[in-house]
Scaffold this active site. Structure first.
Site, mmCIF file in Angstrom:
data_model
loop_
_atom_site.group_PDB
_atom_site.id
_atom_site.type_symbol
_atom_site.label_atom_id
_atom_site.label_comp_id
_atom_site.label_asym_id
_atom_site.label_seq_id
_atom_site.Cartn_x
_atom_site.Cartn_y
_atom_site.Cartn_z
ATOM 1 N N LYS A 1 25.921 77.778 -9.247
ATOM 2 C CA LYS A 1 25.144 78.926 -8.778
ATOM 3 C C LYS A 1 26.157 80.020 -8.460
ATOM 4 C CE LYS A 1 23.406 81.230 -5.838
ATOM 5 N NZ LYS A 1 23.690 82.680 -5.777
ATOM 6 N N CYS B 1 39.732 85.757 0.552
ATOM 7 C CA CYS B 1 39.580 85.010 1.809
ATOM 8 C C CYS B 1 40.905 84.883 2.543
ATOM 9 C CB CYS B 1 39.020 83.625 1.516
ATOM 10 S SG CYS B 1 39.987 82.775 0.261
ATOM 11 N N GLU C 1 35.561 88.363 10.864
ATOM 12 C CA GLU C 1 36.053 88.585 9.506
ATOM 13 C C GLU C 1 35.374 89.841 8.961
ATOM 14 O OE1 GLU C 1 34.511 86.148 6.246
ATOM 15 O OE2 GLU C 1 36.535 85.973 5.463
ATOM 16 N N GLU D 1 34.987 75.771 1.435
ATOM 17 C CA GLU D 1 36.039 76.784 1.648
ATOM 18 C C GLU D 1 35.332 77.989 2.233
ATOM 19 O OE1 GLU D 1 39.007 75.942 1.302
ATOM 20 O OE2 GLU D 1 39.053 74.366 -0.198
HETATM 21 P P1 NAD Z 1 28.088 84.070 0.923
HETATM 22 O O1 NAD Z 1 28.206 82.900 1.846
HETATM 23 O O2 NAD Z 1 27.238 85.196 1.314
HETATM 24 O O3 NAD Z 1 27.542 83.605 -0.500
HETATM 25 C C1 NAD Z 1 28.208 82.628 -1.272
HETATM 26 C C2 NAD Z 1 27.220 81.950 -2.193
HETATM 27 O O4 NAD Z 1 26.281 81.197 -1.423
HETATM 28 C C3 NAD Z 1 26.390 82.915 -3.046
HETATM 29 O O5 NAD Z 1 26.282 82.373 -4.336
HETATM 30 C C4 NAD Z 1 25.053 82.930 -2.326
HETATM 31 O O6 NAD Z 1 23.968 83.258 -3.150
HETATM 32 C C5 NAD Z 1 24.958 81.493 -1.852
HETATM 33 N N1 NAD Z 1 24.068 81.257 -0.708
HETATM 34 C C6 NAD Z 1 23.808 82.095 0.326
HETATM 35 N N2 NAD Z 1 22.961 81.491 1.198
HETATM 36 C C7 NAD Z 1 22.691 80.254 0.711
HETATM 37 C C8 NAD Z 1 21.889 79.164 1.161
HETATM 38 N N3 NAD Z 1 21.206 79.219 2.303
HETATM 39 N N4 NAD Z 1 21.848 78.041 0.410
HETATM 40 C C9 NAD Z 1 22.562 77.951 -0.743
HETATM 41 N N5 NAD Z 1 23.321 78.964 -1.223
HETATM 42 C C10 NAD Z 1 23.405 80.094 -0.503
HETATM 43 O O7 NAD Z 1 29.594 84.536 0.651
HETATM 44 P P2 NAD Z 1 30.069 85.812 -0.195
HETATM 45 O O8 NAD Z 1 29.685 87.032 0.561
HETATM 46 O O9 NAD Z 1 29.670 85.643 -1.600
HETATM 47 O O10 NAD Z 1 31.660 85.626 -0.147
HETATM 48 C C11 NAD Z 1 32.471 86.132 0.877
HETATM 49 C C12 NAD Z 1 32.826 85.042 1.866
HETATM 50 O O11 NAD Z 1 33.441 83.959 1.169
HETATM 51 C C13 NAD Z 1 33.814 85.466 2.919
HETATM 52 O O12 NAD Z 1 33.438 84.925 4.154
HETATM 53 C C14 NAD Z 1 35.123 84.803 2.464
HETATM 54 O O13 NAD Z 1 36.064 84.543 3.479
HETATM 55 C C15 NAD Z 1 34.603 83.546 1.868
HETATM 56 N N6 NAD Z 1 35.574 82.991 0.924
HETATM 57 C C16 NAD Z 1 36.307 81.897 1.294
HETATM 58 C C17 NAD Z 1 37.261 81.370 0.439
HETATM 59 C C18 NAD Z 1 38.096 80.181 0.825
HETATM 60 O O14 NAD Z 1 38.769 79.630 -0.040
HETATM 61 N N7 NAD Z 1 38.087 79.756 2.073
HETATM 62 C C19 NAD Z 1 37.452 81.961 -0.827
HETATM 63 C C20 NAD Z 1 36.681 83.082 -1.159
HETATM 64 C C21 NAD Z 1 35.745 83.584 -0.286
#
Ligand code: NAD
Length: 494
Positions: A186, A296, A398, A262
């Protein structure tokens, strides 16, 4: 070899059982190019029926040709995915840049090559992977032998963010496939194109139908939630925000499914007076502003020893003011836009909060003046603050934008305490030329990744992941295999 199935121009379809499909509900949404607000593609939103079809296809593949395939053949196909991504490098580059707006120089050095490498590295890791064996004593003296046996975990849900779409998705799909699992991906609703394009690659190299599936859509009450709730998903790997991780974990608890997370970060750099200042400035520019602050691992809090504090702030300001936002392919573009208008609203709310909470704005703080044809893009100024209290919201939360706060410190102990004072624990960078200090401070950092005199320098065999609220589990090399393989002990009494 199957012929590749082409997506229609401008449409991002779901990829189920080796075929591109529209959503059964007919629902679509616009994927917006953040450079100028134009529509990059029309995305078909998968509903519960589509998700069920993808999970069913993944289960059938597991019990079909893929499940029976000899390891050597499977790894040959996984490695071939890397070669095919490299052969179609420009198509992946174009799709990634249209979805994210990031500079071509960045995407062509990091996103696409790493996206390909993730298949090669895990094919190699799995080729060299071996189990354990013990000769065990028994009370009757005859003894026993114990050995480990491993099998794929099953159908893996792969839920991805938008900041490094291909790289972070393949970082999960590469090891999942090398271990013999099947996946339903997804992608983020903001950046769906490269995951869809990868379906063509899978077909061309001959990965059996149903091994790799993609369902597009949103999170809550949409595709993401339908996927992680599906009872035939065996494990969930997720990269994204910590609050999303909490929601996914609640659904994973039903049926006791394993998770690899992550999550978010609030990363620090500590700059000691004994650093090489040129290296520290260059490294801090990268660690704060790379990918417009949307990695991130990006630094948002910089702690600088008081002796060099004023000089450091002045030099960082000078470097940041040289950064040029612009079109991804233009020479000299240092920065793309943020991923969306919605994300810009969030980042700007912290720019306002910083001022309200007493920050001195060293540079930036708003929206840059862009040419007329780019005015609808989600551009933002790189920003530096000083003077905030340790409990101000831009220090705690963040932000995920191109900004940092710089604060002075006087002692090593104080710097470690300040940097560790966070609910997150993803990464940090330490800048010092003192070898003893480097080794003394590094292991005290309450993070999953500690860089000394560098940032985002990765050997893909090493553990990657976050402490505290930044994640669960580690990815990379053998660490990834631990998640994607189910291990049994076989005990034979002699
Ligand atoms: P997000 O959590 O908003 O979304 C990530 C994914 O989860 C998307 O595909 C979204 O559609 C899906 N999603 C959202 N709610 C859901 C639910 N209830 N059930 C299932 N799927 C769901 O994150 P984002 O805004 O896309 O990315 C930014 C975030 O990601 C920041 O917090 C960043 O720090 C983190 N990040 C972490 C790492 C790491 O390695 N630790 C790497 C990259 C990004």
């Amino acid at each position: 070899m199957d012929k590749a199935v082409k997506t229609s121009v401008g449409e991002t379809l779901n990829f189920v059982g080796g075929e591109y499909r529209k959503s059964s509900s007919g629902k679509t949404f616009d994927n917006i190019n953040p450079i100028d607000g134009s529509v990059a593609s029309i995305v078909h939103e998968a509903d519960a029926t589509d998700v069920d079809a993808a999970v069913t296809a993944a289960n059938e593949a597991l019990n079909g040709e893929w499940g029976q395939m000899p390891l050597a053949k499977r790894l040959e196909l996984v490695a071939a995915v890397a070669d095919e991504i490299n052969r179609r490098f420009d198509e992946f580059l174009e799709a990634e840049v249209a979805d994210t707006g990031k500079p071509v120089s960045l995407a062509s050095h990091i996103d696409i090559p790493r996206g390909a490498a993730n298949f090669q590295i895990f094919a190699d890791t799995m080729k060299n992977h071996h189990g354990e064996f013990y000769n065990s004593p028994t009370p009757d003296g005859t003894g026993a032998i114990n050995y480990t046996s491993e099998r794929p975990k099953g159908v893996i849900a792969v839920v991805c963010p938008w900041n490094l779409p291909l790289l972070l998705m393949t970082w999960k799909v590469g090891p999942a496939l090398a271990c013999g699992n099947t996946v339903v991906v997804k992608p983020s609703e903001e950046t769906p194109q490269t995951a869809s394009l990868l379906g063509e690659v899978m077909n061309i190299v001959g990965i059996p139908k149903g091994v790799y599936n993609v369902v597009n859509g949103f999170g809550p009450n949409s595709t993401g939630e339908f996927l992680v709730k599906h009872p035939n998903v065996d494990a969930i790997t997720f990269t994204g925000e910590t609050v999303t991780g909490e929601a996914i974990m609640q659904n994973a608890a039903v049926g006791m499914r394993d998770v690899s997370f992550e999550l978010g970060g609030k990363n620090s750099s500590i700059v000691f007076a004994d650093c090489d200042m040129n290296k520290a400035i260059e490294g801090t520019v990268r660690s704060v502003f790379a990918n417009c602050g949307q990695v991130c691992l990006n630094t948002e809090k910089v702690f600088v020893e008081r002796l060099i504090y004023d000089d450091f702030v002045a030099r960082l300001k000078t470097e940041v003011e040289k950064m040029k936002p612009g079109l991804p392919g233009d020479d000299g573009t240092d920065m793309g836009p943020l991923v969306s208008q919605e994300h810009r609203k969030k980042v700007l709310s912290y720019y306002e909060a910083a001022v309200k909470e007493g920050a001195t704005v060293v540079t930036g703080g708003g929206i840059p003046d862009m040419p007329d044809d780019l005015k609808d893009g989600s551009w933002i100024e790189p920003t530096i603050w000083t003077g905030l209290a340790d409990d101000a919201s831009p220090i705690i939360d963040e932000i995920f934008g191109p900004c940092c706060h710089i604060r002075p410190f006087d002692t090593e102990v104080e710097a470690i305490k300040l940097a560790n004072d966070s609910k997150y624990g993803l990464a940090c960078s330490i800048w010092t030329e003192n070898l003893s200090r480097a080794h003394r401070v590094g292991p005290q950092m309450d993070v999953g990744l500690c860089w000394i005199n560098c940032w985002f320098l990765r050997d893909l065999r090493t553990p990657f992941g976050g402490a505290k609220q930044s994640g669960i589990g580690r990815e990379g090399g053998e660490y990834s295999l631990e998640f994607y393989l189910e291990t049994s002990n076989v005990c034979v009494k002699l």
